[in-house]
Write a protein that holds these residues in place. Sequence first.
Motif, PDB file in Angstrom:
ATOM      1  N   ARG A  68       0.848  -1.199   0.000  1.00 18.75           N
ATOM      2  CA  ARG A  68       0.000   0.000   0.000  1.00 18.75           C
ATOM      3  C   ARG A  68       0.884   1.249   0.000  1.00 18.75           C
ATOM      4  NH1 ARG A  68      -2.204   3.682  -1.020  1.00 18.75           N
ATOM      5  NH2 ARG A  68      -4.019   4.746  -0.160  1.00 18.75           N
ATOM      6  N   ILE A  69       1.966   1.225   0.753  1.00 20.17           N
ATOM      7  CA  ILE A  69       2.885   2.371   0.766  1.00 20.17           C
ATOM      8  C   ILE A  69       3.611   2.477  -0.575  1.00 20.17           C
ATOM      9  CG2 ILE A  69       4.990   3.303   1.811  1.00 20.17           C
ATOM     10  CD1 ILE A  69       4.083   2.027   4.463  1.00 20.17           C
ATOM     11  N   TYR A  70       4.156   1.366  -1.047  1.00 19.86           N
ATOM     12  CA  TYR A  70       4.962   1.362  -2.271  1.00 19.86           C
ATOM     13  C   TYR A  70       4.176   1.857  -3.478  1.00 19.86           C
ATOM     14  CZ  TYR A  70       8.106  -0.638  -5.869  1.00 19.86           C
ATOM     15  OH  TYR A  70       8.960  -0.830  -6.939  1.00 19.86           O
ATOM     16  N   GLU A  71       2.918   1.456  -3.580  1.00 14.57           N
ATOM     17  CA  GLU A  71       2.123   1.793  -4.754  1.00 14.57           C
ATOM     18  C   GLU A  71       1.222   3.005  -4.544  1.00 14.57           C
ATOM     19  OE1 GLU A  71       0.130  -1.757  -6.060  1.00 14.57           O
ATOM     20  OE2 GLU A  71       2.010  -2.725  -6.657  1.00 14.57           O
ATOM     21  N   ASP A  94      10.254  -6.410  -5.899  1.00 14.65           N
ATOM     22  CA  ASP A  94       9.969  -4.969  -5.857  1.00 14.65           C
ATOM     23  C   ASP A  94       9.619  -4.494  -4.451  1.00 14.65           C
ATOM     24  OD1 ASP A  94       7.499  -6.252  -5.838  1.00 14.65           O
ATOM     25  OD2 ASP A  94       6.535  -4.830  -7.209  1.00 14.65           O
ATOM     26  N   VAL A  95       8.884  -5.318  -3.698  1.00 14.47           N
ATOM     27  CA  VAL A  95       8.525  -5.012  -2.307  1.00 14.47           C
ATOM     28  C   VAL A  95       8.771  -6.270  -1.491  1.00 14.47           C
ATOM     29  CG1 VAL A  95       6.704  -4.315  -0.725  1.00 14.47           C
ATOM     30  CG2 VAL A  95       6.710  -3.423  -3.048  1.00 14.47           C
ATOM     31  N   ILE A  96       9.716  -6.234  -0.587  1.00 16.84           N
ATOM     32  CA  ILE A  96      10.067  -7.433   0.173  1.00 16.84           C
ATOM     33  C   ILE A  96      10.276  -7.087   1.647  1.00 16.84           C
ATOM     34  CG2 ILE A  96      11.174  -8.524  -1.820  1.00 16.84           C
ATOM     35  CD1 ILE A  96      13.880  -7.789  -0.578  1.00 16.84           C
ATOM     36  N   VAL A  97      10.360  -8.122   2.454  1.00 15.17           N
ATOM     37  CA  VAL A  97      10.760  -7.965   3.852  1.00 15.17           C
ATOM     38  C   VAL A  97      11.993  -8.813   4.101  1.00 15.17           C
ATOM     39  CG1 VAL A  97      10.170  -8.648   6.220  1.00 15.17           C
ATOM     40  CG2 VAL A  97       8.578  -7.273   4.899  1.00 15.17           C
ATOM     41  N   ASN A  98      12.976  -8.200   4.685  1.00 10.82           N
ATOM     42  CA  ASN A  98      14.165  -8.900   5.142  1.00 10.82           C
ATOM     43  C   ASN A  98      13.944  -9.273   6.605  1.00 10.82           C
ATOM     44  OD1 ASN A  98      17.507  -7.937   6.081  1.00 10.82           O
ATOM     45  ND2 ASN A  98      16.844  -9.912   5.307  1.00 10.82           N
ATOM     46  N   ALA A  99      13.933 -10.552   6.901  1.00  7.30           N
ATOM     47  CA  ALA A  99      13.720 -11.046   8.257  1.00  7.30           C
ATOM     48  C   ALA A  99      15.017 -11.659   8.765  1.00  7.30           C
ATOM     49  CB  ALA A  99      12.591 -12.079   8.279  1.00  7.30           C
ATOM     50  N   ILE A 129      11.624  -3.395   2.195  1.00  8.03           N
ATOM     51  CA  ILE A 129      12.500  -2.840   1.161  1.00  8.03           C
ATOM     52  C   ILE A 129      11.682  -2.547  -0.091  1.00  8.03           C
ATOM     53  CG2 ILE A 129      14.565  -3.213  -0.240  1.00  8.03           C
ATOM     54  CD1 ILE A 129      15.529  -5.191   1.882  1.00  8.03           C
ATOM     55  N   PHE A 130      11.713  -1.267  -0.514  1.00  5.50           N
ATOM     56  CA  PHE A 130      11.044  -0.817  -1.735  1.00  5.50           C
ATOM     57  C   PHE A 130      12.136  -0.481  -2.751  1.00  5.50           C
ATOM     58  CE2 PHE A 130       8.855   1.135   1.980  1.00  5.50           C
ATOM     59  CZ  PHE A 130       7.687   0.382   1.983  1.00  5.50           C
TER      60      PHE A 130
END
Length: 282
Positions: free
Chosen positions: A112-115, A143-148, A242-243
Amino acid sequence: MELHDLIDLGRYPIDRPDAPAYAAMLADLRREIAEDGCAVLPGFAHPAGVARLVAEADAVAHLGHRSFSRTNVYFSQDDPNLPANHPVRQFFDRSNAFVPADNFPPDRPLRRIYEAGPFMPFIRDVLGEPENRFFRYDDPLADVIVNAVETGQGFPWHFDTNNFTVTLAIQNGSAGGAFEYVPDLRTASDENFEGVAEVLAGARDRVRVLDLQPGDLQIFKGRYALHRVAPVEGPRRRYVGIFSFVETEGMCGGVERTRQLYGRVLPRHHQRAGLRADALRD
């Protein structure tokens, strides 16, 4: 879910580009970028927004591709034709997990933030990039990920494959996890292997350290800055959203790097291999 449900638009009026407060904010951030290729917006996501983002990350953390390997700063294979001390031939332990982009649908907080309509123009304004050289990363896995990151894990020195990386701190580990970087260590036309080798050998004179807090947004020229994440300590995971943005329309990740980070490769990665505006090693 509206943008104000996630972002502190009173402090950061990215939705009002004609407002005087927007111009003042932009001037401050551009100055930071000019000084060291990195700008930070503390508390960009307000506490309620952070809580939504943590809940989303917790729900998909088990879908992350966990990998334990050794990699160089370019995520490339070894080249025995180079000297043994060359950066391409120096490999470091990497233990990490990335939740791929296809786990973040449009109706959830991170995408939602990225787009969001004002988000990309705002990032482009901060970086001073023209519209015809600034695009969302066209990679369905990245394109939009989470690093855990869990205890004992970190991320060794590396360069990003995309030109502009925007990160959102979601949750810190119990301890550790500092972000370290060396701004402008290479350029689009100069790998500066000698400078890279000095940092890998332990030189700290150009290394800068950030301790980002949940909700902080970081705008970073990661293609040209060598950077790493120090190991996390304690039972709590470190989450970072990460965007990614690029200067070439249609660009996506390289085949080798994508396989290492996400454990799979799509036809698009093969079809668009080499589609970028520079000829750097990665």
